[in-house]
Scaffold this motif. Structure first.
Motif, PDB file in Angstrom:
ATOM      1  N   LEU A  29       0.831  -1.195   0.000  1.00  0.00           N
ATOM      2  CA  LEU A  29       0.000   0.000   0.000  1.00  0.00           C
ATOM      3  C   LEU A  29       0.872   1.253   0.000  1.00  0.00           C
ATOM      4  CD1 LEU A  29      -2.653   1.586   0.275  1.00  0.00           C
ATOM      5  CD2 LEU A  29      -2.488   1.219   2.748  1.00  0.00           C
ATOM      6  N   VAL A  30       1.821   1.315   0.912  1.00  0.00           N
ATOM      7  CA  VAL A  30       2.689   2.491   0.994  1.00  0.00           C
ATOM      8  C   VAL A  30       3.517   2.624  -0.275  1.00  0.00           C
ATOM      9  CG1 VAL A  30       4.634   3.514   2.246  1.00  0.00           C
ATOM     10  CG2 VAL A  30       2.691   2.585   3.508  1.00  0.00           C
ATOM     11  N   SER A  31       4.022   1.517  -0.798  1.00  0.00           N
ATOM     12  CA  SER A  31       4.802   1.571  -2.039  1.00  0.00           C
ATOM     13  C   SER A  31       3.956   2.056  -3.214  1.00  0.00           C
ATOM     14  CB  SER A  31       5.388   0.198  -2.358  1.00  0.00           C
ATOM     15  OG  SER A  31       6.315  -0.176  -1.368  1.00  0.00           O
ATOM     16  N   ALA A  32       2.736   1.555  -3.316  1.00  0.00           N
ATOM     17  CA  ALA A  32       1.863   1.943  -4.432  1.00  0.00           C
ATOM     18  C   ALA A  32       1.408   3.389  -4.319  1.00  0.00           C
ATOM     19  CB  ALA A  32       0.658   1.006  -4.501  1.00  0.00           C
ATOM     20  N   MET A  33       1.327   3.918  -3.113  1.00  0.00           N
ATOM     21  CA  MET A  33       0.890   5.297  -2.934  1.00  0.00           C
ATOM     22  C   MET A  33       1.857   6.296  -3.551  1.00  0.00           C
ATOM     23  SD  MET A  33      -1.966   5.886  -1.835  1.00  0.00           S
ATOM     24  CE  MET A  33      -3.341   5.132  -1.080  1.00  0.00           C
ATOM     25  N   ALA A  34       3.084   5.883  -3.765  1.00  0.00           N
ATOM     26  CA  ALA A  34       4.069   6.783  -4.348  1.00  0.00           C
ATOM     27  C   ALA A  34       4.169   6.612  -5.862  1.00  0.00           C
ATOM     28  CB  ALA A  34       5.429   6.555  -3.686  1.00  0.00           C
ATOM     29  N   THR A  35       3.223   5.909  -6.465  1.00  0.00           N
ATOM     30  CA  THR A  35       3.238   5.693  -7.916  1.00  0.00           C
ATOM     31  C   THR A  35       2.120   6.489  -8.573  1.00  0.00           C
ATOM     32  OG1 THR A  35       1.692   3.825  -7.946  1.00  0.00           O
ATOM     33  CG2 THR A  35       4.027   3.312  -7.523  1.00  0.00           C
ATOM     34  N   ASP A  36       2.100   6.461  -9.874  1.00  0.00           N
ATOM     35  CA  ASP A  36       1.036   7.140 -10.623  1.00  0.00           C
ATOM     36  C   ASP A  36      -0.320   6.474 -10.419  1.00  0.00           C
ATOM     37  OD1 ASP A  36       2.848   8.950 -11.627  1.00  0.00           O
ATOM     38  OD2 ASP A  36       3.215   7.803 -13.457  1.00  0.00           O
ATOM     39  N   ARG A  76      -0.502   9.439   1.097  1.00  0.00           N
ATOM     40  CA  ARG A  76       0.244   9.718  -0.138  1.00  0.00           C
ATOM     41  C   ARG A  76       1.136  10.945   0.028  1.00  0.00           C
ATOM     42  NH1 ARG A  76       1.529   9.591  -5.233  1.00  0.00           N
ATOM     43  NH2 ARG A  76       1.337  11.359  -6.614  1.00  0.00           N
ATOM     44  N   THR A  77       0.592  12.002   0.582  1.00  0.00           N
ATOM     45  CA  THR A  77       1.382  13.217   0.799  1.00  0.00           C
ATOM     46  C   THR A  77       2.607  12.919   1.648  1.00  0.00           C
ATOM     47  OG1 THR A  77      -0.584  14.604   0.621  1.00  0.00           O
ATOM     48  CG2 THR A  77       1.311  15.553   1.766  1.00  0.00           C
ATOM     49  N   ASN A  78       2.417  12.164   2.710  1.00  0.00           N
ATOM     50  CA  ASN A  78       3.527  11.836   3.607  1.00  0.00           C
ATOM     51  C   ASN A  78       4.547  10.897   2.963  1.00  0.00           C
ATOM     52  OD1 ASN A  78       2.628  13.474   5.712  1.00  0.00           O
ATOM     53  ND2 ASN A  78       1.342  11.861   6.557  1.00  0.00           N
ATOM     54  N   VAL A  79       4.077   9.943   2.170  1.00  0.00           N
ATOM     55  CA  VAL A  79       4.995   9.022   1.488  1.00  0.00           C
ATOM     56  C   VAL A  79       5.837   9.783   0.463  1.00  0.00           C
ATOM     57  CG1 VAL A  79       5.150   7.062  -0.117  1.00  0.00           C
ATOM     58  CG2 VAL A  79       3.627   6.934   1.860  1.00  0.00           C
ATOM     59  N   VAL A  80       5.193  10.624  -0.317  1.00  0.00           N
ATOM     60  CA  VAL A  80       5.932  11.402  -1.318  1.00  0.00           C
ATOM     61  C   VAL A  80       6.952  12.305  -0.630  1.00  0.00           C
ATOM     62  CG1 VAL A  80       5.703  13.211  -3.077  1.00  0.00           C
ATOM     63  CG2 VAL A  80       4.131  11.252  -3.078  1.00  0.00           C
ATOM     64  N   ARG A  81       6.554  12.949   0.460  1.00  0.00           N
ATOM     65  CA  ARG A  81       7.491  13.805   1.207  1.00  0.00           C
ATOM     66  C   ARG A  81       8.656  12.983   1.752  1.00  0.00           C
ATOM     67  NH1 ARG A  81       4.389  16.143   5.305  1.00  0.00           N
ATOM     68  NH2 ARG A  81       3.607  17.563   3.730  1.00  0.00           N
ATOM     69  N   ALA A  82       8.359  11.816   2.306  1.00  0.00           N
ATOM     70  CA  ALA A  82       9.425  10.960   2.846  1.00  0.00           C
ATOM     71  C   ALA A  82      10.395  10.539   1.752  1.00  0.00           C
ATOM     72  CB  ALA A  82       8.816   9.729   3.532  1.00  0.00           C
ATOM     73  N   ARG A  83       9.875  10.189   0.600  1.00  0.00           N
ATOM     74  CA  ARG A  83      10.757   9.789  -0.502  1.00  0.00           C
ATOM     75  C   ARG A  83      11.556  10.966  -1.035  1.00  0.00           C
ATOM     76  NH1 ARG A  83       7.955   4.846  -3.701  1.00  0.00           N
ATOM     77  NH2 ARG A  83       7.861   3.500  -1.866  1.00  0.00           N
ATOM     78  N   THR A  84      10.944  12.119  -1.121  1.00  0.00           N
ATOM     79  CA  THR A  84      11.649  13.321  -1.573  1.00  0.00           C
ATOM     80  C   THR A  84      12.789  13.667  -0.621  1.00  0.00           C
ATOM     81  OG1 THR A  84       9.647  14.178  -2.619  1.00  0.00           O
ATOM     82  CG2 THR A  84      11.381  15.784  -2.126  1.00  0.00           C
ATOM     83  N   ASP A  85      12.525  13.507   0.680  1.00  0.00           N
ATOM     84  CA  ASP A  85      13.521  13.825   1.707  1.00  0.00           C
ATOM     85  C   ASP A  85      14.446  12.649   2.009  1.00  0.00           C
ATOM     86  OD1 ASP A  85      12.236  16.257   1.850  1.00  0.00           O
ATOM     87  OD2 ASP A  85      11.172  15.805   3.725  1.00  0.00           O
ATOM     88  N   SER A  86      14.288  11.534   1.300  1.00  0.00           N
ATOM     89  CA  SER A  86      15.054  10.303   1.571  1.00  0.00           C
ATOM     90  C   SER A  86      14.938   9.907   3.040  1.00  0.00           C
ATOM     91  CB  SER A  86      16.529  10.483   1.188  1.00  0.00           C
ATOM     92  OG  SER A  86      16.651  10.743  -0.183  1.00  0.00           O
ATOM     93  N   ASP A  87      13.722   9.993   3.555  1.00  0.00           N
ATOM     94  CA  ASP A  87      13.447   9.700   4.961  1.00  0.00           C
ATOM     95  C   ASP A  87      12.871   8.285   5.089  1.00  0.00           C
ATOM     96  OD1 ASP A  87      12.709   9.648   7.630  1.00  0.00           O
ATOM     97  OD2 ASP A  87      11.710  11.606   7.588  1.00  0.00           O
ATOM     98  N   ALA A  88      13.755   7.300   5.090  1.00  0.00           N
ATOM     99  CA  ALA A  88      13.336   5.893   5.156  1.00  0.00           C
ATOM    100  C   ALA A  88      12.604   5.586   6.456  1.00  0.00           C
ATOM    101  CB  ALA A  88      14.541   4.981   4.998  1.00  0.00           C
ATOM    102  N   GLU A  89      13.003   6.227   7.554  1.00  0.00           N
ATOM    103  CA  GLU A  89      12.337   5.980   8.839  1.00  0.00           C
ATOM    104  C   GLU A  89      10.875   6.406   8.793  1.00  0.00           C
ATOM    105  OE1 GLU A  89      14.489   7.631  12.138  1.00  0.00           O
ATOM    106  OE2 GLU A  89      16.312   6.548  11.611  1.00  0.00           O
ATOM    107  N   MET A  90      10.594   7.543   8.166  1.00  0.00           N
ATOM    108  CA  MET A  90       9.207   7.994   8.048  1.00  0.00           C
ATOM    109  C   MET A  90       8.399   7.015   7.212  1.00  0.00           C
ATOM    110  SD  MET A  90       6.642   9.883   8.601  1.00  0.00           S
ATOM    111  CE  MET A  90       7.082  11.469   9.253  1.00  0.00           C
ATOM    112  N   GLU A  91       8.984   6.566   6.098  1.00  0.00           N
ATOM    113  CA  GLU A  91       8.274   5.622   5.241  1.00  0.00           C
ATOM    114  C   GLU A  91       8.015   4.307   5.990  1.00  0.00           C
ATOM    115  OE1 GLU A  91       8.446   3.756   0.753  1.00  0.00           O
ATOM    116  OE2 GLU A  91       9.804   5.395   1.279  1.00  0.00           O
TER     117      GLU A  91
END
Length: 147
Positions: free
Chosen positions: A12-19, A56-71
């Motif tokens: 779910l979290v992985s798919a939320m960062a996709t189109d 989705r907003t939080n996952v995208v932000r975590a990936r943008t910030d390279s924040d693996a702990e948040m993800e």
């Protein structure tokens, strides 16, 4: 925790960062609506779309910030929510399995799919030494410091 819940939370979290996040969100919302008859719902079905938008907003932000702990935290949170949903309505477990196989896994990249589909078990028996094991990155420092 049921392995399918672990896989579903990760997918779910992985798919939320996709189109495909809208299709993913719709599938999860539909699952929640089918649980509507249960008492003590984890999240009211009408709140799920907003919760997923926030995810989705939080996952995208975590990936943008390279924040693996948040993800990882977001994954854990949704694993707990899905676990509670299945605990309250065990008949949804098979629906969740189908959702993971048919909707979530096809939406995530190969690296995420490996994380979701692979269950790793580690064990070690050490006598007179040290064993280091990790399911992911590990940094080991000896007791000696260098200058």
């Amino acid at each position: 925790m049921d392995p399918i819940v672990l896989a579903a939370g990760t997918a779910l979290v992985s798919a939320m960062a996709t189109d495909a996040w809208q299709r993913t969100a719709a599938a999860i919302t539909d699952l929640w609506k089918r649980a509507r008859d249960t008492e003590g719902e984890v999240i009211a079905p009408d709140r799920i779309p907003n919760e997923l938008d926030t995810l989705r907003t939080n996952v995208v932000r975590a990936r943008t910030d390279s924040d693996a702990e948040m993800e990882e935290s977001l994954t854990g949170l949704w694993r707990l929510r899905l676990h509670a949903l299945i605990e309250q309505n065990p008949s949804l477990a098979e629906d969740l399995r189908s959702l993971v196989r048919e909707r979530l896994l096809p939406e995530v990249d190969d690296r995420a799919r490996v994380r979701v589909e692979t269950l790793i078990q580690q064990s070690a028996k050490v006598s007179g030494g040290t064993s280091y094991m990790a399911g992911r990155d590990m940094r080991v420092h000896s007791g000696e410091e260098t200058s």
